[in-house]
Motif scaffolding. Sequence first.
Motif, short mmCIF file in Angstrom:
data_model
loop_
_atom_site.label_atom_id
_atom_site.label_comp_id
_atom_site.label_asym_id
_atom_site.label_seq_id
_atom_site.Cartn_x
_atom_site.Cartn_y
_atom_site.Cartn_z
N ALA B 129 -5.57 -0.54 6.29
CA ALA B 129 -5.23 -0.39 4.87
C ALA B 129 -4.44 -1.59 4.37
N LEU B 130 -3.52 -2.08 5.21
CA LEU B 130 -2.73 -3.25 4.80
C LEU B 130 -3.64 -4.47 4.61
N TRP B 131 -4.63 -4.59 5.53
CA TRP B 131 -5.55 -5.73 5.42
C TRP B 131 -6.36 -5.64 4.12
N ALA B 132 -6.56 -4.41 3.63
CA ALA B 132 -7.32 -4.23 2.39
C ALA B 132 -6.42 -4.35 1.16
N LEU B 133 -5.11 -4.35 1.38
CA LEU B 133 -4.18 -4.25 0.24
C LEU B 133 -4.21 -5.48 -0.67
N VAL B 134 -4.16 -6.66 -0.07
CA VAL B 134 -4.04 -7.87 -0.89
C VAL B 134 -5.26 -8.07 -1.81
N PRO B 135 -6.49 -8.02 -1.25
CA PRO B 135 -7.64 -8.14 -2.16
C PRO B 135 -7.64 -7.06 -3.25
#
Lengths: 510, 354
Positions: B129-135
């Motif tokens: 989820a964190l990896w998806a957060l920025v985009p």
Amino acid sequence: MNSHEGVGATHGGTAPSIFLRGISKAFGETIALSDVSLDLRAGEVHALLGENGAGKTTLMKILYGLTQPDTGLIEADGVQLTINSPRDARAAGIGMVTQHFSLVKNMTVVENIALASASTFSLDLGVVRKEIKAASERFGLEVSPDAVISTLPVALQQRVEILKALMSGCSYLILDEPTAVLGPQDIDSLLDVIKRLRSESGIGVVLISHKMAEIEQVADRVSVLRRGKVVSSSSVSGISTQELIGLMMGTDEVAVAQRRTSKQLVGNPILALNGVGVNIEMGGLSEVSLDVHPGEIVGIAGVSGNGQAELVRVLSGTLAIDKGSIVVEGNTLGKNSPQSLMRAGVGMLGEDRHASAVHALQVMENLVLDCIDSFATRFQLKQKEILQHCESAIAQFEIKTTPKQALGTLSGGNMQKVLLARLFSRKPKVAIISQPTRGLDVMATRYVRSLIMKASTEGTAVLLVSEDLDEVLEIADRVAVMYRGAVIGIVDGSTATRETIGQLMAGITK
Amino acid sequence: MKPRFALRSSMPWWRGPALIAAAAIVTFLLSAIVIRWAGGDPISAFRYMFISPLQTKFGFTESILSATPLVFTGAAVAIAFRAGYWNIGAEGQLLAGTIGATWIGIHAESLPAIIGVPLILLAGMICGALWALVPALLRTRLGIDEVVTTLLLNPIALLIISGLLNGPWRNSETGFPDSDVISKSTQLPIIWPGTRVHLGLAIGVVIIALCWWYVGKMAGGLKLRAVGMSPGAARIAGLPVERTLLITALVSGGIAGLGGSSEVAGVAHQLTTGISSGFGYTGVIVATLAALSFIGSLCIALLFGVITVGSFSASRALQIPSTIGEFVQSVLLLTVVAALVIQKYRVVWTRGKK
């Protein structure tokens, strides 16, 4: 296939007159132009006047090759011109500046003009730059060649468009509502440019406009279009403003039987706009003050592009206000977001029903889209209640559909009924209704108008924004006319006529 | 003459299934050419690829095992696409999940399994989820296209893994760039005794069921679908478009990350740079072939598992490259998408001006 040499590739000498003869054009069942004839002369400013949808823009798009006529022909000096594309038009010496500019925003002025004129195999920006300098001087259109378009204000972007058309060697220049996007000072300088093009370079200018003052100031001749026909063509000095407005608006009476009688305004307004202002480039709103009482229909009339769309966006919460306040039932809204307006009881029917409806969802799902949570438990939608809600809406609003049909398969009229059902079943205190009958057939139009009137008799305050003046005159209790982002006048619906409204729409206040 | 697509107004009931069958036949024909070219006999290659894995218990359970990560990535992609959020980053989110899972796995020796297993799953989910957060933030706050940002984060996740494995997480016994084996207490239990099928599959099936229920039956799901089909109309109806997109993006990343945990804790038991053979990208194919249906994604994932295992046995038996399996999957994508377009539209030839 187009072998004639331009009507006048050079600006010296006099270019031949251009005749449009018997032009007709229909879009589906709508007749945009029927048997229109017009003659344009070099060194003359010819104004085209008419209401929204009268056919002015379509006619000029035909001349510029953006649209082909169904019948009719275009001639220059007795020679028939074949104009199938803007390229053909430019070859024939006709240039056009459309309402939406065709400039590449992140390129410079030089690059944009080079794009329009460069030959296929060589590109020397230095030469183009010199040509721009020479042309700016000659036509009095000063512009800095290396400025990036997106950094220029609208007035200068327009100047680049005009320059681009002139540099392609046109001897006729069509300007489609050029002043609609400009402020007062820019308008004056544009009008000066037009005068100069006419008298110094002998260019024939076609000026599409709604504004009497401008036409009187620069035009030599004026033709009035109404419902796809030329109803008058004469020299400007030979016709009065009053006559022009009469010709433009027509004198056909609105069906009096349906007209509402003057209504006593009861109680305090539910919706009040106090000096609402929005500062945006092109348009915006200045100091709009307006109130709507319970059970009242206030119609907004005006030539399109005078702030109506912005007003609707403000009241739907998608355009933030910079000045003033919106008051609903005595409570001032802090921020005009879609949610805050909806919570305050303001409902909305957008001008584009296709953009307001989720085509791929079922009718019953669309009907509850703005209040999904009240039709669901924590873990599940209450399908049965949604279905019941839909069935009663179908019965009440006479929608021809089944609940599970995809909304996109419905006809325009039925889709509009679904959206009105969604709006009115929430029992909004205020309903903002924009262009409710655009593109609908006669029966659907009549039904939609009766729904709006019924809601208002039940106490809903309605703000009706419509380009259809007859619609506004038919159902509005009061008519507010917008001009250049402001409310220029408010007229009682029972005494309003096309003439009085038309004068206000043209910016004339007594 | 110019071709143009026009929406079909109606169609007979059999056209859909017939077109899918036609897509399958075209796939077989095109694949047959390539298999022949590689020196194999197409008929026996197809038998190895599609039938033989289902004939033995080993082949069957290995197929299920290969399908497990695709169940997660297929669901992750499907839910994002349903909301109109074009997450092409399930690969990176899955890899981020493997990093989180490995970190827990190699640091949690003394925990009981009842804590270790949930912990390792949660770690993968959070990292995904964190990896998806920025985009997602870039898209919802600034309108930056998520296709590009999610895609470009994929190789970055792989490079981080590579950096970790060549640095702090280098295997303490062998010195190879693989992590240490994760603690027994964080390894997922085998749910089919005598095979390698592990708890990850069951979790994946539960995720599919939850997604199906949420999107189809719950209020939030209706909002999600409305936002995906027509964000403008959803906004007019007062739905929180940006918030819906943000949450869906995080959920999608979380599911992909959970898939990463499942791979580390269920099969590999350690982190390697080859932990994912493009599961995130294949997830896009899986979801697309399933027309974004969750149950469909589960079925396609299982089919792809069979093809993966089958292509290896075809490769061994017939001396053809095992990448033939990926070829078949890719061609299937093209033909099925073409079939779906033909099902919806017909081609009209119009006389254009020259």
